[in-house]
Write a protein that holds these residues in place. Structure first.
Motif, PDB file in Angstrom:
ATOM      1  N   GLY A 182      31.939  47.674  37.548  1.00  0.00           N
ATOM      2  CA  GLY A 182      31.443  46.325  37.350  1.00  0.00           C
ATOM      3  C   GLY A 182      32.024  45.276  38.261  1.00  0.00           C
ATOM      4  N   PHE A 183      33.076  45.607  39.028  1.00  0.00           N
ATOM      5  CA  PHE A 183      33.693  44.626  39.907  1.00  0.00           C
ATOM      6  C   PHE A 183      34.081  45.274  41.227  1.00  0.00           C
ATOM      7  N   HIS A 184      34.261  44.436  42.243  1.00  0.00           N
ATOM      8  CA  HIS A 184      34.620  44.925  43.567  1.00  0.00           C
ATOM      9  C   HIS A 184      36.135  45.093  43.632  1.00  0.00           C
ATOM     10  N   TYR A 185      36.620  46.189  43.061  1.00  0.00           N
ATOM     11  CA  TYR A 185      38.027  46.524  43.193  1.00  0.00           C
ATOM     12  C   TYR A 185      38.302  46.915  44.646  1.00  0.00           C
ATOM     13  N   GLU A 186      39.494  46.569  45.135  1.00  0.00           N
ATOM     14  CA  GLU A 186      39.742  46.746  46.571  1.00  0.00           C
ATOM     15  C   GLU A 186      40.974  47.623  46.845  1.00  0.00           C
ATOM     16  N   SER A 187      42.163  47.056  46.895  1.00  0.00           N
ATOM     17  CA  SER A 187      43.361  47.802  47.295  1.00  0.00           C
ATOM     18  C   SER A 187      44.171  48.215  46.074  1.00  0.00           C
ATOM     19  N   ILE A 188      44.837  49.374  46.185  1.00  0.00           N
ATOM     20  CA  ILE A 188      45.495  50.003  45.041  1.00  0.00           C
ATOM     21  C   ILE A 188      46.976  50.216  45.325  1.00  0.00           C
ATOM     22  N   ASP A 189      47.811  49.943  44.310  1.00  0.00           N
ATOM     23  CA  ASP A 189      49.213  50.345  44.292  1.00  0.00           C
ATOM     24  C   ASP A 189      49.427  51.250  43.083  1.00  0.00           C
TER      25      ASP A 189
END
Length: 452
Positions: free
Chosen positions: A303-310
């Motif tokens: 549902g959302f534009h998730y981008e970078s991950i830690d």
């Protein structure tokens, strides 16, 4: 006998889809409502303020916003390497590089600063790496149709070989041959094709639209099967070390994935593929997903534009590791930084003015990672509470926070980058925690640095 798990090489409304049972799911009675923390505007005066250890003004001619750190001259101190890039309709190549000491003095310059730009919205193909494993770092850049290896001490080219036009979107190092050292070089164009080269410049393989999908922004080398050779998470597809397709991720059976893979991260590696856990964001597919080591979907938050991950140990009350991811492509603040546990349960969010570039840092040496975010200019604990504020000059607005090893004790220090359209600064903050092991050569920003 090999252990079951292999060590790694160094409130928003969403829907969650569970595709298989999650063995790490906490009991219902232990669940808490997700927190919502406000980190917008001026930092709270409640948290302690940490002054910079060093502040360096970058060279106005040769430097760009792409900045990596490492010991390039062998003096056991980090140097700052900053690069400019040329942008041609979203195709890029590195055009100029400067290496500076921590006192701001210039060690060397390379390239043509007249043709490039300082700003960026993408990775720039400039990395620090000991390519031949002889104890001395080089600076490796993908220039216009050439891969160039620069001597770390002098900036003089020591090796170069031709690459295809536009195959200069980023540069990545992998161990495809099983030597025990990442000596093979991956380059790619923006979204379509990846090329793998030997360190001498011999083309090993190339893959176009891996698995029928566009590439990720930066290929991620991971030894998924424990055979000593890296597989490549190339987009929605994983590639074998010879470039053949190992598997292709499908979010929904019988339906083509939307967009492209933005970012892959390893949660844990196991001897069995079904016990390995990877996380990935889908640009255009608007989802954060977890897969196993064979690309099988474990869960999806959409549902959302998730981008970078830690990924790291942030909350000791939750089993497994925690996942931090920003939500991008929002028209205005708040720009949230979201925290999930390993089962996909959302634990909370930190609302910020801007938070695209974030990292995890164990600042106090307590074994739990704090969440670092640039424009909030601080570190936050796993409940969204501000732990500290990094001091910058008045009216400066940091746009990038990076975890960096300044002294050889591990990635526990912090770098902030600011840009006020007149001068670009690097702020460095040294972790006060005493080291528990003897210092090694400082790793700087580490291998295969990426904005994603």
């Amino acid at each position: 006998m090999r252990s079951a798990f292999r060590p790694l090489p160094a409130a928003i409304l969403t829907s969650v889809i569970f595709v298989s049972a999650a063995p790490l799911l906490a009991a219902d009675e232990d669940k808490q409502a997700p927190f919502q923390a406000d980190a917008q505007g001026k930092p709270s005066a409640d948290a302690p303020v940490v002054s910079p250890w060093r502040t360096v003004v970058l060279d106005p001619q040769y430097a760009g916003q792409w900045t990596v750190l490492g010991d390039v001259d062998g003096d056991r101190q980090v140097e700052i390497v900053a690069a400019r890039n040329v942008d041609l309709n979203d195709n890029h190549f590195t055009s100029a590089v400067v290496a500076q000491r921590l006192d701001g003095s210039v060690l060397w310059k390379w390239g043509d600063p007249a043709i490039g730009r300082r700003n960026l919205h993408h990775d720039v193909a400039c990395q620090i790496h000991d390519l031949d494993n002889n104890g001395s770092n080089e600076v490796i850049v993908a220039a216009d149709r050439r891969l160039v290896v620069l001597d770390g001490k002098t900036g003089e080219p020591v090796r170069s070989f031709p690459i295809p036009e536009h195959a200069s979107d980023c540069v990545v190092f992998a161990d495809l041959s099983g030597k025990g050292w990442p000596s093979e070089i991956l380059v790619k164009n923006r979204y379509q094709q990846i090329w793998a080269y030997s360190p001498e410049g011999r083309l090993l393989w190339t893959v176009e639209m891996p698995g029928g999908y566009r590439t990720a922004h930066q290929p991620l080398p991971v030894d998924l099967d424990g055979d000593g050779r890296d597989e490549i998470l190339a987009g929605y597809a994983a590639l074998n070390a010879d470039g053949s397709v190992l598997w292709v991720f499908q979010a929904e059976e019988g339906k083509k994935n939307g967009g492209h893979a933005d970012c892959w991260r390893v949660v844990r590696l196991a001897d069995k593929a079904e016990e390995t856990r990877l996380v990935m964001t889908m640009c255009g597919g608007n989802a954060l997903v977890m897969t196993d080591g064979a690309g099988k979907l474990i869960w999806r938050k959409s549902g959302f534009h998730y981008e970078s991950i830690d990924v790291g140990e942030i909350r000791k009350d939750r089993p497994g590791l925690e996942i931090v991811v920003d939500v991008d492509h929002l028209p205005k603040p708040p720009k949230p930084l979201c925290l999930f546990d390993e089962t996909g349960e959302e634990l909370g969010r930190i609302d910020t003015d801007y938070t695209r570039h974030h990292k995890l840092v164990d600042w106090d040496g307590g074994g739990l990672m704090e969440i670092g975010s640039a424009l909030p200019c601080g570190l936050f604990d796993g409940y969204g509470r501000r732990v500290l504020t990094f001091q910058v000059d008045e009216d400066e607005k940091p746009w990038q926070l990076v975890a960096v090893d300044l002294t050889g004790h591990g990635l526990r220090d912090v770098m902030l980058l600011t840009d006020n359209d007149r001068v670009e600064k690097v702020y460095l903050y040294k972790n006060p925690t005493p080291a528990s092991t003897p210092a090694k050569a400082p790793a700087g920003t580490g291998l295969n640095f990426t904005l994603y």
